[in-house]
Design a protein around this motif. Sequence first.
Motif, PDB file in Angstrom:
ATOM      1  N   ARG A  10       0.843  -1.205   0.000  1.00  0.00           N
ATOM      2  CA  ARG A  10       0.000   0.000   0.000  1.00  0.00           C
ATOM      3  C   ARG A  10       0.879   1.256   0.000  1.00  0.00           C
ATOM      4  N   MET A  11       1.943   1.236   0.779  1.00  0.00           N
ATOM      5  CA  MET A  11       2.842   2.389   0.829  1.00  0.00           C
ATOM      6  C   MET A  11       3.565   2.577  -0.506  1.00  0.00           C
ATOM      7  N   ARG A  12       3.940   1.488  -1.141  1.00  0.00           N
ATOM      8  CA  ARG A  12       4.614   1.594  -2.447  1.00  0.00           C
ATOM      9  C   ARG A  12       3.666   2.183  -3.491  1.00  0.00           C
ATOM     10  N   ARG A  13       2.405   1.767  -3.446  1.00  0.00           N
ATOM     11  CA  ARG A  13       1.427   2.310  -4.403  1.00  0.00           C
ATOM     12  C   ARG A  13       1.211   3.801  -4.162  1.00  0.00           C
ATOM     13  N   LEU A  14       1.216   4.175  -2.899  1.00  0.00           N
ATOM     14  CA  LEU A  14       1.074   5.588  -2.544  1.00  0.00           C
ATOM     15  C   LEU A  14       2.258   6.390  -3.079  1.00  0.00           C
ATOM     16  N   MET A  15       3.448   5.865  -2.938  1.00  0.00           N
ATOM     17  CA  MET A  15       4.647   6.533  -3.441  1.00  0.00           C
ATOM     18  C   MET A  15       4.627   6.648  -4.967  1.00  0.00           C
ATOM     19  N   GLU A  16       4.171   5.598  -5.629  1.00  0.00           N
ATOM     20  CA  GLU A  16       4.117   5.610  -7.088  1.00  0.00           C
ATOM     21  C   GLU A  16       3.193   6.702  -7.600  1.00  0.00           C
ATOM     22  N   ARG A  17       2.097   6.926  -6.902  1.00  0.00           N
ATOM     23  CA  ARG A  17       1.156   7.965  -7.319  1.00  0.00           C
ATOM     24  C   ARG A  17       1.828   9.344  -7.305  1.00  0.00           C
ATOM     25  N   PHE A  18       2.799   9.529  -6.430  1.00  0.00           N
ATOM     26  CA  PHE A  18       3.476  10.826  -6.332  1.00  0.00           C
ATOM     27  C   PHE A  18       4.872  10.816  -6.956  1.00  0.00           C
ATOM     28  N   GLY A  19       5.098   9.870  -7.858  1.00  0.00           N
ATOM     29  CA  GLY A  19       6.343   9.867  -8.627  1.00  0.00           C
ATOM     30  C   GLY A  19       7.542   9.337  -7.881  1.00  0.00           C
ATOM     31  N   ASN A  20       7.311   8.497  -6.862  1.00  0.00           N
ATOM     32  CA  ASN A  20       8.404   7.892  -6.082  1.00  0.00           C
ATOM     33  C   ASN A  20       9.435   8.927  -5.618  1.00  0.00           C
ATOM     34  N   PRO A  21       9.024   9.873  -4.797  1.00  0.00           N
ATOM     35  CA  PRO A  21       9.944  10.922  -4.348  1.00  0.00           C
ATOM     36  C   PRO A  21      11.143  10.387  -3.572  1.00  0.00           C
ATOM     37  N   HIS A  22      11.006   9.220  -2.929  1.00  0.00           N
ATOM     38  CA  HIS A  22      12.097   8.659  -2.132  1.00  0.00           C
ATOM     39  C   HIS A  22      13.258   8.171  -2.992  1.00  0.00           C
ATOM     40  N   PHE A  23      13.071   8.134  -4.316  1.00  0.00           N
ATOM     41  CA  PHE A  23      14.176   7.781  -5.213  1.00  0.00           C
ATOM     42  C   PHE A  23      15.096   8.976  -5.472  1.00  0.00           C
ATOM     43  N   LYS A  24      14.704  10.159  -5.022  1.00  0.00           N
ATOM     44  CA  LYS A  24      15.398  11.380  -5.420  1.00  0.00           C
ATOM     45  C   LYS A  24      16.399  11.888  -4.378  1.00  0.00           C
ATOM     46  N   PHE A  25      16.625  11.131  -3.321  1.00  0.00           N
ATOM     47  CA  PHE A  25      17.617  11.532  -2.323  1.00  0.00           C
ATOM     48  C   PHE A  25      18.210  10.285  -1.679  1.00  0.00           C
ATOM     49  N   LYS A  26      19.409  10.443  -1.141  1.00  0.00           N
ATOM     50  CA  LYS A  26      20.032   9.372  -0.374  1.00  0.00           C
ATOM     51  C   LYS A  26      19.477   9.397   1.045  1.00  0.00           C
ATOM     52  N   ALA A  27      19.544   8.252   1.737  1.00  0.00           N
ATOM     53  CA  ALA A  27      18.950   8.167   3.071  1.00  0.00           C
ATOM     54  C   ALA A  27      19.818   7.369   4.028  1.00  0.00           C
TER      55      ALA A  27
END
Length: 546
Positions: free
Chosen positions: A75-92
């Motif tokens: 469910r969280m992955r689908r939520l992220m996909e809807r917003f363009g996977n913002p967590h791919f845009k920074f290191k963590a």
Amino acid sequence: MLALPRGNLMLLHHRKLLSSIPRGFTMQMGSARALCSHREMKDLLDYLESLKNYEKLGVPKGAGTDSHEGFDLGRMRRLMERFGNPHFKFKAVHIAGTKGKGSTAAFISNILRTEGYSVGCYTSPHIQTIRERILVGRSGNPVSAKLLNDLFRRIKPDLDQEMKEENGCISHFEVFTTMAFILFADESVDIAVIEAGLGGARDATNIISSSGLAASVITTVGEEHLAALGGSLETIAMAKAGIIKQDRPLVLGGPFLPHIERIIRDKALTMDSPVVSACDTGNMCTVKSFSILNGRPCQICDIAIQIVRDLKMSCKLLDVKLQMLGGHQLQNAATATCVALCLRNLGWIISDESIRSGLEHTYLLGRSQFLKSEEAEVLGLAGATVLLDGAHTKESAKALMNTIKMAFPKARLAFVVAMASDKDHLGFAQEILSGAHVETVLLTEAAIAGGVTRTTPSSLLRDSWIKASDELGIGIVHDGMAEYRELLKEEPVGSDDKTILATESSLMCCLRTANKILIRRGHEKSVIVITGSLHIVSSVLASLAG
């Protein structure tokens, strides 16, 4: 081979020369400003209030395990996909652990900010405002109400659509985690320090991929949230080990029980993840003395890290002035130092000077926080030493008592305690009572995450403290006894060797009673400790702001 961070990050080493932003952060603000902030975020807060909030309701059994009962990461992955996977845009840097996550996150974030990086930091819970959970940029300040509400208005149509598609199952934590990740991407942070909410494997933050992860961190493994994480220390360790990613370094805080550390290291081995431990035998971390610096108490420490296994790295810092008090905070500082060294090994520019300054300028409300004299006076405790600490587990209670013994070895102690219903009340009481002579314990109730569902009635807390005193052989006088009523009369009374235990209807009543008992018994060197939950700490700070 461990990958280097994005090349343009190297240029940021020079940006700190252009910056004069103060390092570290505090989160207290005046009531007028808080009210204004609340009004500005009203739409967002009303929306979040309508969602399922496990902090308020309690976490279901098995929710944090990697099983069919666990939280739905899909469910969280689908939520992220809807917003363009913002967590791919920074290191963590991803942090899990029973205790020490928030402090370790603060230490790491401040080290990186000191070096000049733009840092996102996501933690929970908050003390005074939900904005504290998201820190963005080089200042270390909470996200502004305007930025947060503007983001909410922008994404609400998509949130509503996703909520419809997920049959209304998206939680408060999932929505706010999503907002944090979108903000970090929008603000182009260089790195984000992310604290897991519960466990690790099934936590909503665990959508971070190997390619996006700089390092994972496991601070400690204890029995908090036992049922939600499988029922044993072993299952808790496995849940937290779920944040380990392929070929990404793992930093261990500790200390861990040998078989628990083995579980975590075995998982790291299967993921080809090099392991760095703050408890390695080559490391030397010691508290040397206690002092007052710029009106704040601090502990003078040596931190020497010498890692020879897996990754070779070293750092020796003498006479570090930590505002975060206690041996447990020294351990968190050592863990953060190991993380900084791991990042340096990956190609990030982080000097020993930045590590020292970042550690020294870290300060959090509600963690071994001594009130100023004027703040104590506002609470009606003129002349008293007042300590706030959000300890709420057996382990954190022990750490709190060790801190008190270091700072005030001969002081008489009065405790004001409120706790959530899912905590180990007996274990907490045993650690407090066995740690030093406690003059009095006043028990009350505090709303947990704004609700009463998880609040423990003070009468039930009293039962646990009575049982703890019986098991420890400590004499007590409680408010169900005639002897207790004699204590509040004008004439001095005996029973100085007994701990006084009572329940009160409110926090302010507790404070007045505690102070009255200490004065009656004529102790000049005494400390009033407010603890058991970050929520009771929040209540105190709110009364000061008001």
